[in-house]
Design an enzyme around this catalytic site. Sequence first.
Site, PDB file in Angstrom:
ATOM      1  N   ARG A  21       2.934  -3.135   0.250  1.00  0.00           N
ATOM      2  CA  ARG A  21       2.545  -3.367  -1.164  1.00  0.00           C
ATOM      3  C   ARG A  21       2.923  -4.766  -1.613  1.00  0.00           C
ATOM      4  NH1 ARG A  21       2.900   2.044  -4.414  1.00  0.00           N
ATOM      5  NH2 ARG A  21       1.734   3.250  -2.940  1.00  0.00           N
ATOM      6  N   ARG A  25       1.743  -4.567  -8.522  1.00  0.00           N
ATOM      7  CA  ARG A  25       1.988  -4.781  -9.955  1.00  0.00           C
ATOM      8  C   ARG A  25       3.217  -5.619 -10.287  1.00  0.00           C
ATOM      9  NH1 ARG A  25       1.244   1.449 -11.186  1.00  0.00           N
ATOM     10  NH2 ARG A  25       2.005   1.382  -9.055  1.00  0.00           N
ATOM     11  N   ARG A  34      -6.090  -7.541 -11.990  1.00  0.00           N
ATOM     12  CA  ARG A  34      -6.338  -6.112 -12.086  1.00  0.00           C
ATOM     13  C   ARG A  34      -7.027  -5.737 -13.409  1.00  0.00           C
ATOM     14  NH1 ARG A  34      -7.296  -1.899 -12.724  1.00  0.00           N
ATOM     15  NH2 ARG A  34      -6.296   0.084 -12.305  1.00  0.00           N
ATOM     16  N   ASP A  71      -6.699   1.068  -0.426  1.00  0.00           N
ATOM     17  CA  ASP A  71      -5.769   2.189  -0.526  1.00  0.00           C
ATOM     18  C   ASP A  71      -6.077   3.202   0.572  1.00  0.00           C
ATOM     19  OD1 ASP A  71      -3.636   3.225  -2.599  1.00  0.00           O
ATOM     20  OD2 ASP A  71      -4.731   4.957  -1.848  1.00  0.00           O
ATOM     21  N   TYR A 142      -2.598  15.078   1.009  1.00  0.00           N
ATOM     22  CA  TYR A 142      -3.154  14.642  -0.287  1.00  0.00           C
ATOM     23  C   TYR A 142      -4.325  15.533  -0.685  1.00  0.00           C
ATOM     24  CZ  TYR A 142      -0.733  10.359  -1.628  1.00  0.00           C
ATOM     25  OH  TYR A 142       0.196   9.477  -2.086  1.00  0.00           O
TER      26      TYR A 142
HETATM   27  O1  CP3 Z   1       0.405  -3.202   0.902  1.00  0.00           O
HETATM   28  C1  CP3 Z   1      -0.489  -3.791   0.248  1.00  0.00           C
HETATM   29  O2  CP3 Z   1      -0.254  -4.763  -0.510  1.00  0.00           O
HETATM   30  C2  CP3 Z   1      -1.927  -3.374   0.483  1.00  0.00           C
HETATM   31  C3  CP3 Z   1      -2.490  -2.407  -0.411  1.00  0.00           C
HETATM   32  C4  CP3 Z   1      -2.020  -0.960  -0.415  1.00  0.00           C
HETATM   33  C5  CP3 Z   1      -1.991  -0.197  -1.617  1.00  0.00           C
HETATM   34  N1  CP3 Z   1      -1.664   1.096  -1.293  1.00  0.00           N
HETATM   35  C6  CP3 Z   1      -2.284  -0.720  -2.953  1.00  0.00           C
HETATM   36  C7  CP3 Z   1      -1.989   0.091  -4.133  1.00  0.00           C
HETATM   37  C8  CP3 Z   1      -1.635  -0.114   0.621  1.00  0.00           C
HETATM   38  C9  CP3 Z   1      -1.442  -0.426   2.091  1.00  0.00           C
HETATM   39  C10 CP3 Z   1      -1.427   1.195   0.060  1.00  0.00           C
HETATM   40  C11 CP3 Z   1      -1.081   2.379   0.882  1.00  0.00           C
HETATM   41  C12 CP3 Z   1      -0.813   3.661   0.209  1.00  0.00           C
HETATM   42  N2  CP3 Z   1      -1.459   4.207  -0.867  1.00  0.00           N
HETATM   43  C13 CP3 Z   1       0.119   4.625   0.670  1.00  0.00           C
HETATM   44  C14 CP3 Z   1       0.967   4.494   1.927  1.00  0.00           C
HETATM   45  C15 CP3 Z   1       2.230   3.745   1.721  1.00  0.00           C
HETATM   46  C16 CP3 Z   1       3.280   4.452   0.911  1.00  0.00           C
HETATM   47  O3  CP3 Z   1       3.505   4.007  -0.241  1.00  0.00           O
HETATM   48  O4  CP3 Z   1       3.878   5.418   1.386  1.00  0.00           O
HETATM   49  C17 CP3 Z   1       0.067   5.732  -0.201  1.00  0.00           C
HETATM   50  C18 CP3 Z   1       0.907   6.990  -0.111  1.00  0.00           C
HETATM   51  C19 CP3 Z   1      -0.956   5.464  -1.167  1.00  0.00           C
HETATM   52  C20 CP3 Z   1      -1.439   6.364  -2.266  1.00  0.00           C
HETATM   53  C21 CP3 Z   1      -1.196   5.735  -3.584  1.00  0.00           C
HETATM   54  N3  CP3 Z   1      -1.938   4.675  -4.075  1.00  0.00           N
HETATM   55  C22 CP3 Z   1      -0.167   6.025  -4.522  1.00  0.00           C
HETATM   56  C23 CP3 Z   1       0.861   7.130  -4.397  1.00  0.00           C
HETATM   57  C24 CP3 Z   1      -0.293   5.091  -5.582  1.00  0.00           C
HETATM   58  C25 CP3 Z   1       0.634   4.909  -6.760  1.00  0.00           C
HETATM   59  C26 CP3 Z   1       0.112   5.385  -8.038  1.00  0.00           C
HETATM   60  C27 CP3 Z   1       0.845   4.695  -9.187  1.00  0.00           C
HETATM   61  O5  CP3 Z   1       0.204   4.464 -10.195  1.00  0.00           O
HETATM   62  O6  CP3 Z   1       2.029   4.331  -9.022  1.00  0.00           O
HETATM   63  C28 CP3 Z   1      -1.415   4.268  -5.277  1.00  0.00           C
HETATM   64  C29 CP3 Z   1      -1.962   3.182  -6.108  1.00  0.00           C
HETATM   65  C30 CP3 Z   1      -1.846   1.806  -5.554  1.00  0.00           C
HETATM   66  N4  CP3 Z   1      -2.180   1.442  -4.296  1.00  0.00           N
HETATM   67  C31 CP3 Z   1      -1.439   0.654  -6.278  1.00  0.00           C
HETATM   68  C32 CP3 Z   1      -1.522  -0.431  -5.399  1.00  0.00           C
HETATM   69  C33 CP3 Z   1      -1.257  -1.876  -5.685  1.00  0.00           C
HETATM   70  C34 CP3 Z   1      -1.028   0.617  -7.739  1.00  0.00           C
HETATM   71  C35 CP3 Z   1      -2.171   0.908  -8.680  1.00  0.00           C
HETATM   72  C36 CP3 Z   1      -2.661  -0.259  -9.511  1.00  0.00           C
HETATM   73  O7  CP3 Z   1      -2.390  -1.438  -9.222  1.00  0.00           O
HETATM   74  O8  CP3 Z   1      -3.376   0.012 -10.503  1.00  0.00           O
END
Ligand code: CP3
Length: 335
Positions: A21, A25, A34, A71, A142
């Site tokens: 990540r 944010r 965003r 994602d 999921y």
């Molecule tokens: O690493 C990076 O910078 C690349 C992008 C990336 C994202 N998610 C961006 C993201 C990667 C590789 C992921 C993987 C991901 N997504 C995982 C595996 C890694 C881990 O954390 O265990 C999982 C479980 C997800 C599913 C997911 N997506 C969740 C649980 C969430 C959080 C929801 C929240 O609002 O907190 C996301 C959203 C997400 N994916 C965001 C980002 C930057 C935040 C949402 C946003 O910016 O609006």
Amino acid sequence: MLLLDSLRGEKIDRFPVWLMRQAGRYMPQYRELREKERDFLSFCKNVELAVRASLLPLELLDVDAVIIFSDILVPLEPMGVDVEFTEGEGPRLSWGGDVKDLRKIDFSSVEFVGEIIRGVKAQLRGVPVIGFCGAPFTLMAYMKERGSSKDFKKTKRFMWEGGENYRVLMSLLVDNLLEYLKGQIRAGADLIQVFDSWAMHMPYEDFEEYAQTYLRVLFEELKKFSPTTPILYFFRGSGSFLRALESLRMDALSLDWTVDLYTAMRESGKVFQGNLDPAVLYCGEDTIVERVQGFLRCIPRKTRYIFNLGHGLMPDMELSKVKLLVDTVKGYRLS
Ligand code: CP3
């Protein structure tokens, strides 16, 4: 490229570093980008914005690899699963629940991911691009839970009572992820990371039958398709599963902070990634430098290792501290 050199066992003068990540944010520049799309999935599908987001960590942190902005839930949509991200609530999934109604996917249905990889690569010199997907078990969980979960009741019931339906869904996920990763490699991904965020909830004795079997096929088929593309595998909570993971064909295993990295390195021939507790970033600058240097000093210098944290960066972390972390790792010389 430092990261690939390190994986190949070539002599390197510092450990490569990238962060999970790394575009997120905690970066004001990401938050600004965003705002140009209302929901998160539309942002992921907007090639121009996703390319710019992918490149932010290179511009602001000077990391050694760029992971494409997307994602793990993205390839579920064309299978027939509705995915929605609501602010502050995490992902919500909806589908009919009948495995037979789910579709096999073709990379053309997620071609925007290929375009993002090509767009990112066009702007890189000497830095590799990491493509990624979720592991079959994590994605299945999921789908069954319709989002995040604390206890995985539905997932486990499906695992133990689903019988043929369980095997059909997991095999379909393997086929679809393989298609998805092949498409990413064709588009130019230099490495692949598979995220298994939830496998740790699995009882140890069930891991082989219900998760690892499918991962093994995924990794082996991917290696057949592209023997030279390294596979990184992130297993959150991998501690007690280390011995089971020995038999999996990956190029590096990414660990969280509950694992004793030093012992793992001594007892296993694998290359490791990660492990530092991301919470160190909530400390003051002196503590960050001290703990990161102390952590690196425990890694034998001849060891192949990729610096990363034990989990992703959080929205309330400070960009300047993340930069300090990266600089500290880069300043730690091995020669
Ligand atoms: O690493 C990076 O910078 C690349 C992008 C990336 C994202 N998610 C961006 C993201 C990667 C590789 C992921 C993987 C991901 N997504 C995982 C595996 C890694 C881990 O954390 O265990 C999982 C479980 C997800 C599913 C997911 N997506 C969740 C649980 C969430 C959080 C929801 C929240 O609002 O907190 C996301 C959203 C997400 N994916 C965001 C980002 C930057 C935040 C949402 C946003 O910016 O609006």
